[in-house]
Design a protein around this motif. Sequence first.
Motif, PDB file in Angstrom:
ATOM      1  N   SER A  87       0.825  -1.200   0.000  1.00  0.00           N
ATOM      2  CA  SER A  87       0.000   0.000   0.000  1.00  0.00           C
ATOM      3  C   SER A  87       0.863   1.254   0.000  1.00  0.00           C
ATOM      4  O   SER A  87       1.976   1.255   0.540  1.00  0.00           O
ATOM      5  CB  SER A  87      -0.917   0.006   1.233  1.00  0.00           C
ATOM      6  OG  SER A  87      -1.607   1.211   1.361  1.00  0.00           O
ATOM      7  N   THR A  88       0.349   2.317  -0.591  1.00  0.00           N
ATOM      8  CA  THR A  88       1.059   3.603  -0.569  1.00  0.00           C
ATOM      9  C   THR A  88       0.702   4.422   0.659  1.00  0.00           C
ATOM     10  O   THR A  88       1.480   5.268   1.104  1.00  0.00           O
ATOM     11  CB  THR A  88       0.718   4.420  -1.833  1.00  0.00           C
ATOM     12  OG1 THR A  88      -0.706   4.554  -1.917  1.00  0.00           O
ATOM     13  CG2 THR A  88       1.247   3.731  -3.077  1.00  0.00           C
ATOM     14  N   THR A  89      -0.487   4.175   1.239  1.00  0.00           N
ATOM     15  CA  THR A  89      -0.968   4.968   2.370  1.00  0.00           C
ATOM     16  C   THR A  89      -1.002   4.197   3.679  1.00  0.00           C
ATOM     17  O   THR A  89      -1.225   4.783   4.734  1.00  0.00           O
ATOM     18  CB  THR A  89      -2.381   5.484   2.083  1.00  0.00           C
ATOM     19  OG1 THR A  89      -3.273   4.371   1.945  1.00  0.00           O
ATOM     20  CG2 THR A  89      -2.410   6.320   0.819  1.00  0.00           C
ATOM     21  N   SER A 155      11.793  -1.601  -8.787  1.00  0.00           N
ATOM     22  CA  SER A 155      13.077  -1.135  -8.258  1.00  0.00           C
ATOM     23  C   SER A 155      13.035  -1.005  -6.745  1.00  0.00           C
ATOM     24  O   SER A 155      14.051  -1.184  -6.065  1.00  0.00           O
ATOM     25  CB  SER A 155      13.439   0.224  -8.877  1.00  0.00           C
ATOM     26  OG  SER A 155      12.409   1.180  -8.615  1.00  0.00           O
ATOM     27  N   GLN A 156      11.856  -0.716  -6.188  1.00  0.00           N
ATOM     28  CA  GLN A 156      11.687  -0.587  -4.739  1.00  0.00           C
ATOM     29  C   GLN A 156      10.249  -0.908  -4.356  1.00  0.00           C
ATOM     30  O   GLN A 156       9.329  -0.194  -4.747  1.00  0.00           O
ATOM     31  CB  GLN A 156      12.025   0.833  -4.285  1.00  0.00           C
ATOM     32  CG  GLN A 156      11.874   1.078  -2.794  1.00  0.00           C
ATOM     33  CD  GLN A 156      12.901   0.328  -1.966  1.00  0.00           C
ATOM     34  OE1 GLN A 156      14.084   0.333  -2.279  1.00  0.00           O
ATOM     35  NE2 GLN A 156      12.465  -0.343  -0.907  1.00  0.00           N
ATOM     36  N   PRO A 157      10.015  -1.986  -3.622  1.00  0.00           N
ATOM     37  CA  PRO A 157       8.642  -2.314  -3.206  1.00  0.00           C
ATOM     38  C   PRO A 157       8.100  -1.250  -2.254  1.00  0.00           C
ATOM     39  O   PRO A 157       8.849  -0.534  -1.598  1.00  0.00           O
ATOM     40  CB  PRO A 157       8.799  -3.669  -2.490  1.00  0.00           C
ATOM     41  CG  PRO A 157      10.132  -4.188  -2.908  1.00  0.00           C
ATOM     42  CD  PRO A 157      10.985  -2.993  -3.164  1.00  0.00           C
ATOM     43  N   ARG A 158       6.794  -1.164  -2.191  1.00  0.00           N
ATOM     44  CA  ARG A 158       6.165  -0.233  -1.256  1.00  0.00           C
ATOM     45  C   ARG A 158       6.480  -0.635   0.184  1.00  0.00           C
ATOM     46  O   ARG A 158       6.464  -1.812   0.530  1.00  0.00           O
ATOM     47  CB  ARG A 158       4.655  -0.217  -1.478  1.00  0.00           C
ATOM     48  CG  ARG A 158       4.256   0.362  -2.828  1.00  0.00           C
ATOM     49  CD  ARG A 158       2.768   0.253  -3.054  1.00  0.00           C
ATOM     50  NE  ARG A 158       2.385   0.810  -4.350  1.00  0.00           N
ATOM     51  CZ  ARG A 158       1.154   0.760  -4.843  1.00  0.00           C
ATOM     52  NH1 ARG A 158       0.191   0.150  -4.167  1.00  0.00           N
ATOM     53  NH2 ARG A 158       0.884   1.298  -6.016  1.00  0.00           N
ATOM     54  N   LYS A 159       6.711   0.373   1.013  1.00  0.00           N
ATOM     55  CA  LYS A 159       7.127   0.110   2.390  1.00  0.00           C
ATOM     56  C   LYS A 159       5.947  -0.202   3.310  1.00  0.00           C
ATOM     57  O   LYS A 159       6.131  -0.830   4.347  1.00  0.00           O
ATOM     58  CB  LYS A 159       7.896   1.311   2.934  1.00  0.00           C
ATOM     59  CG  LYS A 159       9.228   1.555   2.236  1.00  0.00           C
ATOM     60  CD  LYS A 159       9.973   2.724   2.869  1.00  0.00           C
ATOM     61  CE  LYS A 159      11.332   2.929   2.190  1.00  0.00           C
ATOM     62  NZ  LYS A 159      12.081   4.049   2.807  1.00  0.00           N
ATOM     63  N   GLN A 160       4.763   0.266   2.956  1.00  0.00           N
ATOM     64  CA  GLN A 160       3.594   0.011   3.793  1.00  0.00           C
ATOM     65  C   GLN A 160       3.002  -1.352   3.428  1.00  0.00           C
ATOM     66  O   GLN A 160       2.464  -1.529   2.344  1.00  0.00           O
ATOM     67  CB  GLN A 160       2.551   1.114   3.607  1.00  0.00           C
ATOM     68  CG  GLN A 160       3.044   2.503   3.962  1.00  0.00           C
ATOM     69  CD  GLN A 160       3.382   2.648   5.432  1.00  0.00           C
ATOM     70  OE1 GLN A 160       2.850   1.925   6.278  1.00  0.00           O
ATOM     71  NE2 GLN A 160       4.268   3.567   5.747  1.00  0.00           N
TER      72      GLN A 160
END
Length: 367
Positions: A87-89, A155-160
């Motif tokens: 998730s982005t949020t 290149s970079q998975p979402r951190k949430q």
Amino acid sequence: MKHVTFFFYAIFILQNTCLIVQAQNTEQCNTIINFNDDVLFDTTAMFCQTVWSNKDYILRYAQAGSELWSFLLSAPNTNSWLGIGFSTTGQMVGSSAMVGWIYQNGTAIVKQYYLQAKDPDEVTPDAGELNVKMNATTVFTRSNRLYLAFQINTSQPRKQLLYAVGQYNRLPAASDGLKLLQHREQDSASLDYTTGQSETRSIPYTTIKRTHGALNMIGWGILIPIGAIAGRYFRQWDPIWFYSHAIIQIFAFVFGLVGFILGLVVEGFINAEITHHKNLGILILILGCLQVMAVLIRPKKGTKPRKYWNWYHHNAGRILIILAISNIFYGIHLGMEGSRWYSTYAVILALMLILAIVLEIRLCRQT
């Protein structure tokens, strides 16, 4: 004496056997396990993190290339689906999730789902924003644990990250389009892929959300009807009925007010779109305030204003109860708390309804 000794010896053996079984079924990040026989990509150099300690969720991940990341999520096998969302949020809505499960016949399924809304009908299979690598997904069991493995091109998975587990013994059915059934529990956390640090953020939210629901259920949905029952059917015990009615309704109002405030806290925490639920809650609170204020200006018995006051007080109370019950069930639906909340409150309502019917019949016979 021999029987007593044998009894304690049997308990000792049983306890140690249980400890051995638990140890065999418990996995830790420092446990060296070779997954290459089950997983379709290299798992020998993956970071490992316990991401949901209450449910024993362990996440392994690694950057397998400049635009490729590998993931391996495991949890105790409860014949449920296992899912992880990106998730982005930090919220479920708008996220994409990888979900896996195994049927009783051994058929393994891994699918991506796009979570358009909280309603299960809005959770779309074979859709989402994850660029999943073909022929690199699998789900399998080992030592009473369920493992979900996949790779995504990014290149970079979402951190949430979101974690969820399905209901016991209820898996998506092919006849229903593999629609994802409502989760049993969920959690969320932010993950720093460089340091491996995972920071959980959903525990306070979940606690506050459930406390909000429980207080509103007890206050508006249980105590208010009980107070109404006391006020209508026990007037022969004057003035005990009045004080009982007033005290119950005061406690109900306090519970409901605190629950309403916690609801505002939850809304601010998750930035959720709960307009209808919130508006109904505001209307219920206003009716509750008006009922409390009405007691302070109650006309004397036998006066003409008392007739209109009674009409207002009784009907406003009925409207409040109907709206409260409706909003409680709607809130359970929005919170996706599952069948236990529905069934518990439904049983309580049924018991109060049966009691009210019995007392109403008795009142009619007396008059």
